[in-house]
Design an enzyme around this catalytic site. Sequence first.
Site, mmCIF file in Angstrom:
data_model
loop_
_atom_site.group_PDB
_atom_site.id
_atom_site.type_symbol
_atom_site.label_atom_id
_atom_site.label_comp_id
_atom_site.label_asym_id
_atom_site.label_seq_id
_atom_site.Cartn_x
_atom_site.Cartn_y
_atom_site.Cartn_z
ATOM 1 N N HIS A 1 0.845 -1.335 -0.080
ATOM 2 C CA HIS A 1 -0.006 -0.052 0.029
ATOM 3 C C HIS A 1 0.918 1.277 -0.042
ATOM 4 O O HIS A 1 0.645 2.168 -0.933
ATOM 5 C CB HIS A 1 -0.889 -0.032 1.094
ATOM 6 C CG HIS A 1 -1.804 1.232 1.178
ATOM 7 N ND1 HIS A 1 -3.106 1.279 0.748
ATOM 8 C CD2 HIS A 1 -1.658 2.372 1.793
ATOM 9 C CE1 HIS A 1 -3.603 2.368 1.037
ATOM 10 N NE2 HIS A 1 -2.735 3.054 1.545
ATOM 11 N N GLU A 2 1.966 1.307 1.017
ATOM 12 C CA GLU A 2 2.680 2.540 0.967
ATOM 13 C C GLU A 2 3.649 2.868 -0.369
ATOM 14 O O GLU A 2 3.816 3.639 -0.500
ATOM 15 C CB GLU A 2 3.220 2.308 2.407
ATOM 16 C CG GLU A 2 2.609 2.353 3.658
ATOM 17 C CD GLU A 2 1.739 3.586 3.701
ATOM 18 O OE1 GLU A 2 2.016 4.609 2.954
ATOM 19 O OE2 GLU A 2 0.705 3.507 4.333
ATOM 20 N N HIS B 1 1.861 4.612 -2.687
ATOM 21 C CA HIS B 1 1.970 6.224 -2.549
ATOM 22 C C HIS B 1 3.461 6.606 -2.770
ATOM 23 O O HIS B 1 3.633 7.690 -3.535
ATOM 24 C CB HIS B 1 1.598 6.427 -0.926
ATOM 25 C CG HIS B 1 0.193 6.113 -0.453
ATOM 26 N ND1 HIS B 1 -0.851 6.809 -1.236
ATOM 27 C CD2 HIS B 1 -0.199 5.479 0.427
ATOM 28 C CE1 HIS B 1 -2.042 6.475 -0.431
ATOM 29 N NE2 HIS B 1 -1.572 5.690 0.332
#
Length: 463
Positions: A29-30, A33
């Site tokens: 997920h990170e 980003h």
Amino acid sequence: MVNAMEFLTPLWNYVLPFLVILTILIFVHEMGHYYVARRAGVRIEAFSIGFGPELFGWTDKHGTRWRFAAIPLGGYVKMFGESEKLVDDDGNERPLTAAEKRLSFHHKRLGQRAAIVFAGPFINYVFAILVLGILFATGGQPFSPSIIGTVTPGGAADRAGLKTGDKIVQVAGRQVERFEEVMQAIGLRPAQRVAVVIERDGQRRGVDIDVGVRQLVDKRGNQVPFGDLGAGAFIAPIVGRVVAGGAADAAGLMPGDVFVTINGQPVETFEDVRRIVFANPEVALELVVRRGEGLETLTITPRWQIGKDAEGNAKRVGGIIGVSPKAVFRQQHGVGEAFVQAVRETYGITTATFTAIGQMIASTRTTRDLSGPLRIAEISGDMAQNGVYSFFWFLGILSLHLCIINLLPVPMLDGGHLMFYGVEALRGRPLGQRAQEYGFRIGLALVITLMVFATWNDLVHLK
């Protein structure tokens, strides 16, 4: 030593698999980003797995600190310039310089900021497809044709006029190919009327089914209502395995034989074989089977099947001949088809999830199904103990759910940020700082309330 082992067992069986899954998903997920932020020219100050004091880490050539922290329950990417001002080493605020603004998240164009925020949930969705696609190409996909087998007398399918051999092609507006998809769609709708399209003799027709209700009972005795179709998947009456020394072996049955009739009764599904055999222990039966291009007539005498009564005593329960069906429980796909099916699977689970959320909001579905970290940890451990396939399947499904949850329009979540960006796009300018602060406070309260409620559900479930 025994007490120490008893203490370590749940840590090894449940906590460790949960932390492994959580770490992988947070990293993915990170990384979404991080990657898009870097592409947009934002300087990344830190990429952290976990919170709290750093255990170990390193700083790369771009000045990003990659760190593993002491509390492995999440993670974050810290971007430079997420606010209008910086705090210097003396604790004083100062405005960003022109050079700093070029590296600042806050000063990127609206589309770039939205892309950075959206990238986290998006990569979780892509990761889910990737995991499932690899699983379906290597270990296979649970795949039963959406053809009705045995119909329970008086059940939902029987009342709607469905018959053995009917092919279900659509449930509640959703196209289906597998019986697993049928059960997923029906299971979400206990005691509801559901529109179904079937195919019979080459013709399609619409049917409304009043779905029944049955209670699924987990290992702790908790009951969950589940939609009941009142019919099983079609299993062809083909011999898959013959038990050595059994009645079928003695009669000369062979793998690949197809049951045609038993004592003159036509056989359509393997369940027909079980039903007739079960009712005729120690009775000589005449079988007609198709073997290759021809028919063979055999005589078989089912033997008694030994079971147990309520007190645990052995008793005779019915006939058995010692064969199992030729059934494809997992169908292995080529790489291309595996990823097509992975996309279908993720789409189906996504629509099912939003359907369940809508039912909870409308109070037609109990909120007891909401799971928190404790139950997710338990399921993680169970899946790990069930083998590699189950573990990675759960990893993919949880990644998908992480995407869906993060896209909910709740401040504090990625979906809340995207909601604010949508308002900014409509107004031509961002919401005021005070409005955003109130929004994030409300969002934080909602998230905490949901977590407390889900954890309470877990405690009730695990009692």
